[in-house]
Design a protein around this motif. Structure first.
Motif, PDB file in Angstrom:
ATOM      1  N   GLY A   1      41.976  13.303  77.381  1.00 13.68           N
ATOM      2  CA  GLY A   1      42.249  13.437  75.947  1.00 13.68           C
ATOM      3  C   GLY A   1      43.081  14.673  75.637  1.00 13.68           C
ATOM      4  N   GLN A   2      42.790  15.777  76.300  1.00 14.92           N
ATOM      5  CA  GLN A   2      43.559  17.001  76.102  1.00 14.92           C
ATOM      6  C   GLN A   2      44.992  16.824  76.597  1.00 14.92           C
ATOM      7  OE1 GLN A   2      41.033  19.605  78.318  1.00 14.92           O
ATOM      8  NE2 GLN A   2      39.842  20.233  76.530  1.00 14.92           N
ATOM      9  N   TYR A   3      45.164  16.103  77.687  1.00 12.18           N
ATOM     10  CA  TYR A   3      46.502  15.868  78.230  1.00 12.18           C
ATOM     11  C   TYR A   3      47.322  14.988  77.286  1.00 12.18           C
ATOM     12  CZ  TYR A   3      50.099  15.110  81.801  1.00 12.18           C
ATOM     13  OH  TYR A   3      51.286  15.064  82.507  1.00 12.18           O
ATOM     14  N   GLU A   4      46.684  13.982  76.719  1.00 17.57           N
ATOM     15  CA  GLU A   4      47.384  13.147  75.736  1.00 17.57           C
ATOM     16  C   GLU A   4      47.814  13.983  74.539  1.00 17.57           C
ATOM     17  OE1 GLU A   4      45.008   9.734  74.715  1.00 17.57           O
ATOM     18  OE2 GLU A   4      44.897   9.074  76.793  1.00 17.57           O
ATOM     19  N   LEU A   5      46.929  14.873  74.084  1.00 18.54           N
ATOM     20  CA  LEU A   5      47.271  15.770  72.978  1.00 18.54           C
ATOM     21  C   LEU A   5      48.440  16.669  73.375  1.00 18.54           C
ATOM     22  CD1 LEU A   5      46.759  17.106  70.230  1.00 18.54           C
ATOM     23  CD2 LEU A   5      44.993  18.505  71.350  1.00 18.54           C
ATOM     24  N   LEU A   6      48.410  17.211  74.581  1.00 16.91           N
ATOM     25  CA  LEU A   6      49.495  18.062  75.079  1.00 16.91           C
ATOM     26  C   LEU A   6      50.829  17.339  74.999  1.00 16.91           C
ATOM     27  CD1 LEU A   6      50.556  20.551  76.920  1.00 16.91           C
ATOM     28  CD2 LEU A   6      50.111  18.981  78.796  1.00 16.91           C
ATOM     29  N   ARG A   7      50.860  16.114  75.474  1.00 14.00           N
ATOM     30  CA  ARG A   7      52.123  15.357  75.483  1.00 14.00           C
ATOM     31  C   ARG A   7      52.635  15.096  74.071  1.00 14.00           C
ATOM     32  NH1 ARG A   7      53.260  12.363  80.585  1.00 14.00           N
ATOM     33  NH2 ARG A   7      54.473  11.073  79.192  1.00 14.00           N
ATOM     34  N   GLU A   8      51.721  14.764  73.158  1.00 12.72           N
ATOM     35  CA  GLU A   8      52.122  14.542  71.758  1.00 12.72           C
ATOM     36  C   GLU A   8      52.670  15.820  71.136  1.00 12.72           C
ATOM     37  OE1 GLU A   8      48.712  13.043  69.697  1.00 12.72           O
ATOM     38  OE2 GLU A   8      48.515  11.309  71.027  1.00 12.72           O
ATOM     39  N   VAL A   9      51.976  16.918  71.364  1.00 14.84           N
ATOM     40  CA  VAL A   9      52.387  18.194  70.784  1.00 14.84           C
ATOM     41  C   VAL A   9      53.728  18.640  71.349  1.00 14.84           C
ATOM     42  CG1 VAL A   9      51.802  20.656  70.688  1.00 14.84           C
ATOM     43  CG2 VAL A   9      50.058  18.947  70.186  1.00 14.84           C
ATOM     44  N   VAL A  10      53.910  18.531  72.650  1.00 17.87           N
ATOM     45  CA  VAL A  10      55.166  18.967  73.257  1.00 17.87           C
ATOM     46  C   VAL A  10      56.332  18.112  72.773  1.00 17.87           C
ATOM     47  CG1 VAL A  10      56.438  19.223  75.435  1.00 17.87           C
ATOM     48  CG2 VAL A  10      54.093  20.054  75.249  1.00 17.87           C
ATOM     49  N   ASP A  11      56.138  16.810  72.651  1.00 12.90           N
ATOM     50  CA  ASP A  11      57.209  15.947  72.134  1.00 12.90           C
ATOM     51  C   ASP A  11      57.621  16.390  70.731  1.00 12.90           C
ATOM     52  OD1 ASP A  11      57.230  14.459  74.460  1.00 12.90           O
ATOM     53  OD2 ASP A  11      56.119  12.752  73.610  1.00 12.90           O
TER      54      ASP A  11
ATOM     55  N   GLY B   1      47.117  24.805  74.017  1.00  9.33           N
ATOM     56  CA  GLY B   1      48.179  25.655  73.477  1.00  9.33           C
ATOM     57  C   GLY B   1      48.960  26.344  74.582  1.00  9.33           C
ATOM     58  N   HIS B   2      48.244  26.877  75.560  1.00  6.98           N
ATOM     59  CA  HIS B   2      48.904  27.536  76.688  1.00  6.98           C
ATOM     60  C   HIS B   2      49.846  26.581  77.411  1.00  6.98           C
ATOM     61  CE1 HIS B   2      49.512  29.725  80.434  1.00  6.98           C
ATOM     62  NE2 HIS B   2      49.134  28.620  81.061  1.00  6.98           N
ATOM     63  N   TRP B   3      49.315  25.422  77.783  1.00  4.80           N
ATOM     64  CA  TRP B   3      50.141  24.489  78.540  1.00  4.80           C
ATOM     65  C   TRP B   3      51.250  23.884  77.693  1.00  4.80           C
ATOM     66  CZ3 TRP B   3      50.661  25.033  83.331  1.00  4.80           C
ATOM     67  CH2 TRP B   3      49.597  25.447  84.130  1.00  4.80           C
ATOM     68  N   SER B   4      51.046  23.756  76.395  1.00  8.16           N
ATOM     69  CA  SER B   4      52.118  23.255  75.520  1.00  8.16           C
ATOM     70  C   SER B   4      53.297  24.219  75.527  1.00  8.16           C
ATOM     71  CB  SER B   4      51.603  23.084  74.090  1.00  8.16           C
ATOM     72  OG  SER B   4      50.631  22.077  74.022  1.00  8.16           O
ATOM     73  N   ARG B   5      53.017  25.518  75.435  1.00  5.01           N
ATOM     74  CA  ARG B   5      54.094  26.510  75.470  1.00  5.01           C
ATOM     75  C   ARG B   5      54.775  26.531  76.852  1.00  5.01           C
ATOM     76  NH1 ARG B   5      50.160  28.679  72.248  1.00  5.01           N
ATOM     77  NH2 ARG B   5      49.130  29.790  73.944  1.00  5.01           N
ATOM     78  N   GLU B   6      53.963  26.425  77.912  1.00  6.85           N
ATOM     79  CA  GLU B   6      54.529  26.415  79.268  1.00  6.85           C
ATOM     80  C   GLU B   6      55.448  25.210  79.477  1.00  6.85           C
ATOM     81  OE1 GLU B   6      54.127  28.459  82.118  1.00  6.85           O
ATOM     82  OE2 GLU B   6      53.326  29.905  80.669  1.00  6.85           O
ATOM     83  N   VAL B   7      55.004  24.041  79.062  1.00 10.58           N
ATOM     84  CA  VAL B   7      55.797  22.824  79.254  1.00 10.58           C
ATOM     85  C   VAL B   7      57.040  22.862  78.376  1.00 10.58           C
ATOM     86  CG1 VAL B   7      55.817  20.307  78.947  1.00 10.58           C
ATOM     87  CG2 VAL B   7      53.848  21.423  80.018  1.00 10.58           C
ATOM     88  N   LEU B   8      56.907  23.345  77.155  1.00  9.16           N
ATOM     89  CA  LEU B   8      58.064  23.437  76.262  1.00  9.16           C
ATOM     90  C   LEU B   8      59.124  24.356  76.864  1.00  9.16           C
ATOM     91  CD1 LEU B   8      59.337  22.707  73.519  1.00  9.16           C
ATOM     92  CD2 LEU B   8      58.255  24.773  72.601  1.00  9.16           C
ATOM     93  N   ASP B   9      58.703  25.487  77.412  1.00  8.56           N
ATOM     94  CA  ASP B   9      59.647  26.436  77.999  1.00  8.56           C
ATOM     95  C   ASP B   9      60.136  25.990  79.371  1.00  8.56           C
ATOM     96  OD1 ASP B   9      59.389  28.038  75.771  1.00  8.56           O
ATOM     97  OD2 ASP B   9      57.901  29.360  76.698  1.00  8.56           O
ATOM     98  N   GLY B  10      59.247  25.356  80.166  1.00  9.34           N
ATOM     99  CA  GLY B  10      59.598  24.973  81.533  1.00  9.34           C
ATOM    100  C   GLY B  10      60.215  23.600  81.658  1.00  9.34           C
ATOM    101  N   GLY B  11      59.920  22.741  80.727  1.00  6.20           N
ATOM    102  CA  GLY B  11      60.526  21.422  80.721  1.00  6.20           C
ATOM    103  C   GLY B  11      59.818  20.337  81.507  1.00  6.20           C
ATOM    104  N   THR B  12      58.827  20.664  82.340  1.00  7.58           N
ATOM    105  CA  THR B  12      58.168  19.623  83.123  1.00  7.58           C
ATOM    106  C   THR B  12      56.661  19.670  82.929  1.00  7.58           C
ATOM    107  OG1 THR B  12      57.980  21.048  85.056  1.00  7.58           O
ATOM    108  CG2 THR B  12      59.954  19.676  84.899  1.00  7.58           C
ATOM    109  N   TYR B  13      56.058  18.500  83.056  1.00  5.99           N
ATOM    110  CA  TYR B  13      54.615  18.371  82.987  1.00  5.99           C
ATOM    111  C   TYR B  13      54.034  18.460  84.389  1.00  5.99           C
ATOM    112  CZ  TYR B  13      55.086  16.529  78.254  1.00  5.99           C
ATOM    113  OH  TYR B  13      55.353  16.381  76.931  1.00  5.99           O
ATOM    114  N   GLY B  14      52.825  18.958  84.480  1.00  7.18           N
ATOM    115  CA  GLY B  14      52.104  18.946  85.740  1.00  7.18           C
ATOM    116  C   GLY B  14      51.025  17.881  85.682  1.00  7.18           C
ATOM    117  N   ASP B  15      50.239  17.825  86.716  1.00 10.54           N
ATOM    118  CA  ASP B  15      49.098  16.929  86.767  1.00 10.54           C
ATOM    119  C   ASP B  15      48.012  17.466  85.841  1.00 10.54           C
ATOM    120  OD1 ASP B  15      47.355  14.843  87.984  1.00 10.54           O
ATOM    121  OD2 ASP B  15      46.297  16.621  88.711  1.00 10.54           O
TER     122      ASP B  15
END
Length: 133
Positions: A82-92, A59-73
């Motif tokens: 698995g969490q990173y895949e979920l992050l990408r799906e949620v942010v999209d 949830g934290h990183w989803s909000r950060e990426v949504l507001d910041g626009g870029t993904y990190g490692d």
């Protein structure tokens, strides 16, 4: 007073002095073995379930990426694959929702989708597919 003779109160004090630390050793060993141990009036420590921890961090990183626009490692974010895949799906999905319904709608989608995704990832209590999943 004769030497080598203890008064009744002194004998009890010695017993309590030496018995207290000895009984504490068993509690520490039970704690290491996963047994519940409560001492004094302090509340038992709380632990965070893997599912709740997943929801917090994704949830934290989803909000950060949504507001910041870029993904990190994913490793620098502290995420599993698995969490990173979920992050990408949620942010999209959140980006699309933000365009349609605004920031509040995107935030609600993140909260809902992260909770559901983490529940699925940790449905058995541990991630599936290996330790990196």
């Amino acid at each position: 007073m004769a030497t080598g003779v203890l008064r009744p109160g002194a004998a009890l004090a010695l017993v309590l002095l030496f018995a207290g630390p000895v009984t504490g050793c068993g509690a520490a060993e039970r704690a290491r073995e996963g047994g519940a141990v409560r001492t004094g009036s302090a509340p038992a420590p709380r632990t965070t379930s893997p599912q709740d921890l997943c929801a917090r961090i994704v949830g934290h990183w989803s909000r950060e990426v949504l507001d910041g626009g870029t993904y990190g490692d994913y490793q620098s974010m502290g995420l599993s694959n698995g969490q990173y895949e979920l992050l990408r799906e949620v942010v999209d999905a959140a980006r699309a929702e933000k365009r349609r319904g605004g920031a509040r709608a995107a935030a609600a989608l993140i909260e809902r989708d992260v909770a559901a995704g983490c529940a699925e990832l940790y449905r058995t209590g541990t991630p599936t597919g290996g330790p990196w999943q």
